[in-house]
Write a protein that holds these residues in place. Structure first.
Motif, short mmCIF file in Angstrom:
data_model
loop_
_atom_site.label_atom_id
_atom_site.label_comp_id
_atom_site.label_asym_id
_atom_site.label_seq_id
_atom_site.Cartn_x
_atom_site.Cartn_y
_atom_site.Cartn_z
N ALA A 11 0.96 -0.96 -0.06
CA ALA A 11 0.19 0.07 0.01
C ALA A 11 0.95 1.26 -0.10
CB ALA A 11 -1.09 -0.14 1.23
N ARG A 12 1.80 1.24 0.76
CA ARG A 12 2.94 2.32 0.85
C ARG A 12 3.57 2.57 -0.55
NH1 ARG A 12 7.63 3.46 5.35
NH2 ARG A 12 8.30 5.40 4.62
N GLN A 13 4.06 1.52 -1.25
CA GLN A 13 4.50 1.69 -2.59
C GLN A 13 3.70 2.13 -3.42
OE1 GLN A 13 5.87 -2.37 -2.75
NE2 GLN A 13 8.11 -1.91 -2.72
N ALA A 14 2.46 1.68 -3.60
CA ALA A 14 1.29 1.84 -4.51
C ALA A 14 1.01 3.67 -4.16
CB ALA A 14 0.23 1.33 -4.21
N ALA A 15 1.16 4.20 -2.98
CA ALA A 15 0.83 5.75 -2.71
C ALA A 15 1.98 6.33 -3.20
CB ALA A 15 0.68 5.60 -1.22
N GLY A 16 3.29 5.72 -3.19
CA GLY A 16 4.52 6.65 -3.50
C GLY A 16 4.45 6.64 -5.13
N LYS A 17 4.13 5.61 -5.74
CA LYS A 17 3.78 5.62 -7.11
C LYS A 17 2.79 6.54 -7.44
CE LYS A 17 3.21 2.09 -11.08
NZ LYS A 17 4.49 2.68 -11.68
N ARG A 18 1.59 6.33 -6.98
CA ARG A 18 0.61 7.56 -7.33
C ARG A 18 1.04 8.77 -7.30
NH1 ARG A 18 -2.44 9.03 -10.94
NH2 ARG A 18 -4.67 10.06 -10.35
N ALA A 19 1.84 9.18 -6.06
CA ALA A 19 2.24 10.60 -5.89
C ALA A 19 3.09 10.90 -6.90
CB ALA A 19 2.90 10.59 -4.57
N MET A 20 3.95 10.20 -7.31
CA MET A 20 4.92 10.40 -8.59
C MET A 20 4.15 10.91 -9.76
SD MET A 20 7.92 8.42 -10.54
CE MET A 20 6.74 7.65 -11.48
N ASP A 21 3.04 9.83 -10.12
CA ASP A 21 2.35 10.15 -11.19
C ASP A 21 1.58 11.48 -11.24
OD1 ASP A 21 2.83 7.73 -12.49
OD2 ASP A 21 1.06 6.70 -11.51
N ILE A 22 1.16 12.04 -9.99
CA ILE A 22 0.44 13.46 -10.08
C ILE A 22 1.46 14.33 -10.30
CG2 ILE A 22 -0.98 14.87 -8.31
CD1 ILE A 22 -2.21 12.20 -7.16
N MET A 117 -4.20 5.45 -15.88
CA MET A 117 -3.00 4.92 -16.16
C MET A 117 -1.82 5.38 -15.12
SD MET A 117 -2.97 5.27 -20.13
CE MET A 117 -1.30 4.65 -20.41
N SER A 118 -0.71 4.99 -15.29
CA SER A 118 0.36 5.46 -14.48
C SER A 118 1.48 6.06 -15.46
CB SER A 118 0.95 4.45 -13.63
OG SER A 118 2.10 4.61 -13.17
N LEU A 119 2.47 6.72 -15.18
CA LEU A 119 3.68 7.06 -15.94
C LEU A 119 4.27 5.81 -16.82
CD1 LEU A 119 4.98 10.27 -14.38
CD2 LEU A 119 3.43 10.03 -16.50
#
Length: 224
Positions: A11-22, A117-119
């Motif tokens: 969950a923490r990794q997914a949140a970090g990935k999403r923050a980078m996308d934004i 999507m994600s980057l």
């Protein structure tokens, strides 16, 4: 069925990935907006249709999402395959340029900000392909599909490979597709934020270098 999710992102990794996308995706959208708008206008004149192409693809957890690209191909009643080769007659002159420079992917930055999507991640597949994933390979669907990623970089000359194949559809099904699944599964299993940033950097460099050759992608790609 094996519990593939246990080897996916926490969950923490997914949140970090999403923050980078934004953050990164938002900045990229602002910077490329003029280029994207110009490409859409040109594509409309070049194809005689809407400059933006929307298509349903298989997204995270197998949900169907709509993703967008600058239109690069004319409609055809004689060519119906979903496999695109470098010599595909449906690709317009400007469309060929947009595809070479990855300008056709720019509208997907909006899809990234909308959470579709994600980057970085596996490319979003049409139904009929992602549906074939079984067992542990379904780990690939635990992350959002990406604009770029390790498989995209490994097969950056995919259209040339398909054009050289005797049977492009069979080559895509039997050779390219299984290797993409392997690469994407490894990406999820070994994911890191630093790795995503490196894949983004490698994508930008690949676009500007416009490296020639046919890079088969059939060997293990360089680590991020």
């Amino acid at each position: 069925m094996p519990d593939t999710q246990s080897r996916g992102l926490t969950a923490r990794q997914a949140a970090g990935k999403r923050a980078m996308d934004i953050v990164v995706g938002g900045a990229a959208l602002v910077l490329t907006a003029p280029l994207s708008a110009a490409a859409i206008v040109v594509a409309r004149r070049d194809t005689g249709e809407s400059g933006v192409f929307a298509q349903e693809r298989v997204g995270r957890h197998g949900r169907i999402v709509r993703v967008h690209k600058v239109r690069t191909m004319r409609s055809s009643t004689t060519v119906t395959t979903s496999v695109t080769t470098s010599g595909d007659p449906r690709i317009t002159p400007w469309g060929r340029r947009f595809r070479a420079w990855k300008i056709d992917e720019l509208p997907q930055l909006v899809d990234v900000l909308r959470g579709r999507m994600s980057l970085v991640g596996p490319r979003p597949d049409v139904t009929g392909w992602a549906d074939r994933l079984t067992g542990e390979d379904r780990l690939v669907l635990s992350v959002r599909p990406g604009i770029t990623g390790p498989a995209s970089l490994a097969f950056r000359h995919e259209e040339e490979l398909l054009a050289a194949a005797e049977d492009p559809e069979a080559f895509n099904r039997d050779v390219i597709w299984p290797e993409k699944v392997r690469i994407n599964r490894e990406y999820v299993e070994t994911w890191s934020l630093r790795g995503d940033l490196r894949y983004l950097a490698r994508t930008v460099l690949a676009v500007f270098r416009r490296d020639q050759g046919t890079g088969s992608g059939l060997t293990r790609p360089a680590p991020p």
